[in-house]
Design a protein around this motif. Sequence first.
Motif, PDB file in Angstrom:
ATOM      1  N   TYR A 134      14.261 -59.658   3.103  1.00  0.00           N
ATOM      2  CA  TYR A 134      14.800 -59.270   1.814  1.00  0.00           C
ATOM      3  C   TYR A 134      16.218 -59.738   1.824  1.00  0.00           C
ATOM      4  O   TYR A 134      17.265 -59.344   2.825  1.00  0.00           O
ATOM      5  N   TYR A 141      10.072 -57.991   5.302  1.00  0.00           N
ATOM      6  CA  TYR A 141       9.144 -57.855   4.534  1.00  0.00           C
ATOM      7  C   TYR A 141       7.784 -58.093   5.087  1.00  0.00           C
ATOM      8  O   TYR A 141       6.590 -57.209   5.158  1.00  0.00           O
ATOM      9  N   LEU A 176      13.189 -62.425  -1.834  1.00  0.00           N
ATOM     10  CA  LEU A 176      12.783 -62.752  -0.593  1.00  0.00           C
ATOM     11  C   LEU A 176      13.157 -64.036   0.188  1.00  0.00           C
ATOM     12  O   LEU A 176      12.936 -65.019  -0.801  1.00  0.00           O
ATOM     13  N   GLU A 211      17.761 -58.648  -3.844  1.00  0.00           N
ATOM     14  CA  GLU A 211      16.439 -58.331  -4.548  1.00  0.00           C
ATOM     15  C   GLU A 211      15.322 -59.601  -4.336  1.00  0.00           C
ATOM     16  O   GLU A 211      14.190 -59.369  -4.667  1.00  0.00           O
TER      17      GLU A 211
END
Length: 140
Positions: free
Chosen positions: A97, A83, A102, A100
């Motif tokens: 990721y 990300y 981080l 769902e």
Amino acid sequence: HIFNMKIGGQAALEYLILVSIVFLFIIPIWTYTYSMQNYAKNDLTFSYVKNAVRKLVSAADLVYSQGPPAKVDITIYIPSGVYNVTLMNNTINFKVYYDEWLVDISESSKAPLNGSIPSAEGTYTFSVKAVNGKVEITPV
């Protein structure tokens, strides 16, 4: 004709039962296979990111210990699922990721770091060089 309709209805019911039993076996196997594939993909992404962070930090420590004008070019692979990448003080931090969520993967260098690392998937070559008490990391 009524007798033939009963036989046809019975065959349809037996066929429906047979198909239902087959689905009862296939659906759990498919679900398990899908979850294992997803786990393997996440594990591979994490391995690539950890490798990239270690190579960058090792190169930064090397050129920092040698001082200016030390310079090293390294090539790393950044996988999909990254990300964001930040260099803050002496730490390289990848936000990756995991399903769902981080997750942070980071490592610290002995050197103060400056520069930029892209987050897009691909193989990149970076110039890692010692400059004025810092280490600059820039894509080539």
